[in-house]
Design a protein around this motif. Sequence first.
Motif, PDB file in Angstrom:
ATOM      1  N   ALA A 202       0.834  -1.199   0.000  1.00  0.00           N
ATOM      2  CA  ALA A 202       0.000   0.000   0.000  1.00  0.00           C
ATOM      3  C   ALA A 202       0.873   1.254   0.000  1.00  0.00           C
ATOM      4  CB  ALA A 202      -0.935  -0.012   1.203  1.00  0.00           C
ATOM      5  N   ARG A 203       1.955   1.228   0.768  1.00  0.00           N
ATOM      6  CA  ARG A 203       2.871   2.363   0.813  1.00  0.00           C
ATOM      7  C   ARG A 203       3.566   2.553  -0.537  1.00  0.00           C
ATOM      8  NH1 ARG A 203       3.851   7.359   2.323  1.00  0.00           N
ATOM      9  NH2 ARG A 203       6.023   7.778   2.949  1.00  0.00           N
ATOM     10  N   VAL A 204       3.949   1.457  -1.164  1.00  0.00           N
ATOM     11  CA  VAL A 204       4.561   1.517  -2.494  1.00  0.00           C
ATOM     12  C   VAL A 204       3.624   2.222  -3.472  1.00  0.00           C
ATOM     13  CG1 VAL A 204       5.187   0.079  -4.484  1.00  0.00           C
ATOM     14  CG2 VAL A 204       6.082  -0.466  -2.214  1.00  0.00           C
ATOM     15  N   ARG A 205       2.347   1.848  -3.451  1.00  0.00           N
ATOM     16  CA  ARG A 205       1.359   2.470  -4.329  1.00  0.00           C
ATOM     17  C   ARG A 205       1.189   3.956  -3.999  1.00  0.00           C
ATOM     18  NH1 ARG A 205       0.894  -1.031  -8.512  1.00  0.00           N
ATOM     19  NH2 ARG A 205      -0.067  -3.014  -7.944  1.00  0.00           N
ATOM     20  N   GLU A 206       1.149   4.254  -2.717  1.00  0.00           N
ATOM     21  CA  GLU A 206       0.963   5.641  -2.290  1.00  0.00           C
ATOM     22  C   GLU A 206       2.098   6.530  -2.785  1.00  0.00           C
ATOM     23  OE1 GLU A 206       0.434   8.129   1.927  1.00  0.00           O
ATOM     24  OE2 GLU A 206       0.991   6.022   1.943  1.00  0.00           O
ATOM     25  N   LEU A 207       3.314   5.995  -2.746  1.00  0.00           N
ATOM     26  CA  LEU A 207       4.483   6.773  -3.160  1.00  0.00           C
ATOM     27  C   LEU A 207       4.670   6.812  -4.677  1.00  0.00           C
ATOM     28  CD1 LEU A 207       7.021   5.557  -0.447  1.00  0.00           C
ATOM     29  CD2 LEU A 207       6.148   7.899  -0.693  1.00  0.00           C
ATOM     30  N   GLY A 208       3.960   5.966  -5.384  1.00  0.00           N
ATOM     31  CA  GLY A 208       4.110   5.928  -6.835  1.00  0.00           C
ATOM     32  C   GLY A 208       5.437   5.357  -7.291  1.00  0.00           C
ATOM     33  N   LEU A 209       5.879   4.278  -6.628  1.00  0.00           N
ATOM     34  CA  LEU A 209       7.175   3.689  -6.962  1.00  0.00           C
ATOM     35  C   LEU A 209       7.107   2.892  -8.259  1.00  0.00           C
ATOM     36  CD1 LEU A 209       8.468   2.517  -3.470  1.00  0.00           C
ATOM     37  CD2 LEU A 209       8.544   4.775  -4.539  1.00  0.00           C
ATOM     38  N   ASP A 210       8.277   2.553  -8.767  1.00  0.00           N
ATOM     39  CA  ASP A 210       8.391   1.835 -10.027  1.00  0.00           C
ATOM     40  C   ASP A 210       8.566   0.333  -9.840  1.00  0.00           C
ATOM     41  OD1 ASP A 210       8.539   4.262 -11.851  1.00  0.00           O
ATOM     42  OD2 ASP A 210      10.206   4.656 -10.472  1.00  0.00           O
ATOM     43  N   GLY A 211       8.892  -0.106  -8.634  1.00  0.00           N
ATOM     44  CA  GLY A 211       9.100  -1.521  -8.418  1.00  0.00           C
ATOM     45  C   GLY A 211       9.344  -1.861  -6.974  1.00  0.00           C
ATOM     46  N   VAL A 212       9.386  -3.168  -6.715  1.00  0.00           N
ATOM     47  CA  VAL A 212       9.571  -3.662  -5.351  1.00  0.00           C
ATOM     48  C   VAL A 212      10.635  -4.752  -5.333  1.00  0.00           C
ATOM     49  CG1 VAL A 212       7.144  -3.190  -4.812  1.00  0.00           C
ATOM     50  CG2 VAL A 212       7.818  -5.498  -5.493  1.00  0.00           C
ATOM     51  N   VAL A 213      11.331  -4.843  -4.223  1.00  0.00           N
ATOM     52  CA  VAL A 213      12.235  -5.950  -3.927  1.00  0.00           C
ATOM     53  C   VAL A 213      11.576  -6.726  -2.796  1.00  0.00           C
ATOM     54  CG1 VAL A 213      14.564  -6.609  -3.236  1.00  0.00           C
ATOM     55  CG2 VAL A 213      14.202  -4.480  -4.516  1.00  0.00           C
ATOM     56  N   THR A 214      11.330  -8.007  -3.010  1.00  0.00           N
ATOM     57  CA  THR A 214      10.587  -8.786  -2.029  1.00  0.00           C
ATOM     58  C   THR A 214      11.209 -10.161  -1.817  1.00  0.00           C
ATOM     59  OG1 THR A 214       8.405  -9.701  -1.445  1.00  0.00           O
ATOM     60  CG2 THR A 214       8.979  -9.664  -3.778  1.00  0.00           C
ATOM     61  N   ASP A 215      10.949 -10.713  -0.620  1.00  0.00           N
ATOM     62  CA  ASP A 215      11.404 -12.057  -0.277  1.00  0.00           C
ATOM     63  C   ASP A 215      10.398 -13.121  -0.679  1.00  0.00           C
ATOM     64  OD1 ASP A 215      13.515 -10.795   1.069  1.00  0.00           O
ATOM     65  OD2 ASP A 215      12.496 -10.886   3.013  1.00  0.00           O
ATOM     66  N   LEU A 216       9.181 -12.710  -1.072  1.00  0.00           N
ATOM     67  CA  LEU A 216       8.055 -13.636  -1.116  1.00  0.00           C
ATOM     68  C   LEU A 216       7.388 -13.734  -2.483  1.00  0.00           C
ATOM     69  CD1 LEU A 216       6.414 -12.494   2.226  1.00  0.00           C
ATOM     70  CD2 LEU A 216       7.823 -14.535   1.871  1.00  0.00           C
ATOM     71  N   PRO A 217       7.191 -14.953  -2.989  1.00  0.00           N
ATOM     72  CA  PRO A 217       6.425 -15.131  -4.225  1.00  0.00           C
ATOM     73  C   PRO A 217       5.005 -14.583  -4.118  1.00  0.00           C
ATOM     74  CG  PRO A 217       7.614 -17.143  -3.686  1.00  0.00           C
ATOM     75  CD  PRO A 217       7.749 -16.230  -2.503  1.00  0.00           C
ATOM     76  N   ALA A 218       4.423 -14.623  -2.929  1.00  0.00           N
ATOM     77  CA  ALA A 218       3.049 -14.139  -2.760  1.00  0.00           C
ATOM     78  C   ALA A 218       2.925 -12.658  -3.110  1.00  0.00           C
ATOM     79  CB  ALA A 218       2.585 -14.389  -1.331  1.00  0.00           C
ATOM     80  N   VAL A 219       3.959 -11.890  -2.856  1.00  0.00           N
ATOM     81  CA  VAL A 219       3.922 -10.463  -3.200  1.00  0.00           C
ATOM     82  C   VAL A 219       3.909 -10.298  -4.714  1.00  0.00           C
ATOM     83  CG1 VAL A 219       5.210  -8.294  -3.074  1.00  0.00           C
ATOM     84  CG2 VAL A 219       4.969  -9.736  -1.046  1.00  0.00           C
ATOM     85  N   ARG A 220       4.718 -11.049  -5.395  1.00  0.00           N
ATOM     86  CA  ARG A 220       4.697 -11.025  -6.864  1.00  0.00           C
ATOM     87  C   ARG A 220       3.307 -11.384  -7.388  1.00  0.00           C
ATOM     88  NH1 ARG A 220       6.144 -10.124 -12.285  1.00  0.00           N
ATOM     89  NH2 ARG A 220       5.566 -11.946 -13.469  1.00  0.00           N
ATOM     90  N   ARG A 221       2.715 -12.433  -6.831  1.00  0.00           N
ATOM     91  CA  ARG A 221       1.399 -12.858  -7.297  1.00  0.00           C
ATOM     92  C   ARG A 221       0.347 -11.792  -7.025  1.00  0.00           C
ATOM     93  NH1 ARG A 221       3.449 -17.986  -5.447  1.00  0.00           N
ATOM     94  NH2 ARG A 221       2.418 -17.776  -3.419  1.00  0.00           N
ATOM     95  N   ALA A 222       0.435 -11.128  -5.878  1.00  0.00           N
ATOM     96  CA  ALA A 222      -0.531 -10.075  -5.549  1.00  0.00           C
ATOM     97  C   ALA A 222      -0.427  -8.916  -6.529  1.00  0.00           C
ATOM     98  CB  ALA A 222      -0.300  -9.597  -4.132  1.00  0.00           C
ATOM     99  N   ILE A 223       0.793  -8.575  -6.916  1.00  0.00           N
ATOM    100  CA  ILE A 223       0.993  -7.474  -7.859  1.00  0.00           C
ATOM    101  C   ILE A 223       0.445  -7.845  -9.231  1.00  0.00           C
ATOM    102  CG2 ILE A 223       2.767  -6.222  -9.145  1.00  0.00           C
ATOM    103  CD1 ILE A 223       4.420  -6.263  -6.515  1.00  0.00           C
ATOM    104  N   VAL A 224       0.738  -9.045  -9.676  1.00  0.00           N
ATOM    105  CA  VAL A 224       0.294  -9.494 -11.006  1.00  0.00           C
ATOM    106  C   VAL A 224      -1.223  -9.598 -11.075  1.00  0.00           C
ATOM    107  CG1 VAL A 224       0.362 -11.417 -12.640  1.00  0.00           C
ATOM    108  CG2 VAL A 224       2.461 -10.659 -11.543  1.00  0.00           C
ATOM    109  N   SER A 225      -1.826 -10.076  -9.985  1.00  0.00           N
ATOM    110  CA  SER A 225      -3.279 -10.259  -9.975  1.00  0.00           C
ATOM    111  C   SER A 225      -4.031  -8.943  -9.828  1.00  0.00           C
ATOM    112  CB  SER A 225      -3.673 -11.193  -8.830  1.00  0.00           C
ATOM    113  OG  SER A 225      -3.484 -10.553  -7.573  1.00  0.00           O
ATOM    114  N   GLY A 226      -3.302  -7.895  -9.453  1.00  0.00           N
ATOM    115  CA  GLY A 226      -3.949  -6.602  -9.240  1.00  0.00           C
ATOM    116  C   GLY A 226      -4.588  -6.475  -7.889  1.00  0.00           C
ATOM    117  N   ALA A 227      -4.270  -7.425  -6.988  1.00  0.00           N
ATOM    118  CA  ALA A 227      -4.870  -7.395  -5.643  1.00  0.00           C
ATOM    119  C   ALA A 227      -4.260  -6.313  -4.796  1.00  0.00           C
ATOM    120  CB  ALA A 227      -4.709  -8.751  -4.970  1.00  0.00           C
ATOM    121  N   ALA A 228      -3.091  -5.816  -5.214  1.00  0.00           N
ATOM    122  CA  ALA A 228      -2.431  -4.768  -4.418  1.00  0.00           C
ATOM    123  C   ALA A 228      -1.863  -3.721  -5.356  1.00  0.00           C
ATOM    124  CB  ALA A 228      -1.322  -5.377  -3.566  1.00  0.00           C
TER     125      ALA A 228
END
Length: 228
Positions: A202-228
């Motif tokens: 949510a903070r990433v979206r608020e700041l208008g960032l270009d990308g994320v570095v994550t430890d978790l496949p679930a975060v990738r899936r959430a981004i791709v699905s548009g859930a976040a």
Amino acid sequence: MPLLTVGHRGVMGVEPENTLRSFLRAEREGFDVIELDLHLSRDGALVVMHDADVDRTTDGSGPIARKTLAELRELDAGQGERVPVFEEVAEAVSAPLQAEIKDRAAARVLARAVERLGLHERVRVISFHDDALRETRKLLPEIPIALVTGSSTPTAPERAADLGADMVSCELPRLTADVVERCHGMGIEVISWTVNTDRDLARVRELGLDGVVTDLPAVRRAIVSGAA
């Protein structure tokens, strides 16, 4: 534009970090980029490990710089995985790589590996250390570089511009709208680490960032699905 997704040390939240197992999992999960860390062994190999010593991530102890590659190969890096070298990772996966270096010596060895293997189109060199990035820029003038920042995040836009970096990777809690605005005004992309929760996204979206570095496949899936 969709957020760029960077697998942190592969997918270290679910696999042993900085191992071939972790990198292969990150590729299977569809990450846009895979991030890894490099140190030099005593005999000059580009060892893939985050810390300067082996204690936390293997069953051994002591500094990487005091061990030969053969000695490092004897260690268990988690679930029976062996400590890889950069060249093995580049061969094992086809995804773009963010290769984090800690000093100018590693920059020189990495530059030779990039030249030898023809990886100019696949590798972005990243670092917290300006001098390491300057060395990279001198040796590989066309390769993309990114400045990584933690406590120094407020100065990231100006430092990145001075280095010729077109991306910064900043610690998320230290990022502000002002830093993002200054970066974007200079044509510099902003990604953040480490994004592992819905609140982080949510903070990433608020700041208008270009990308994320994550430890978790679930975060990738959430981004791709548009859930976040």
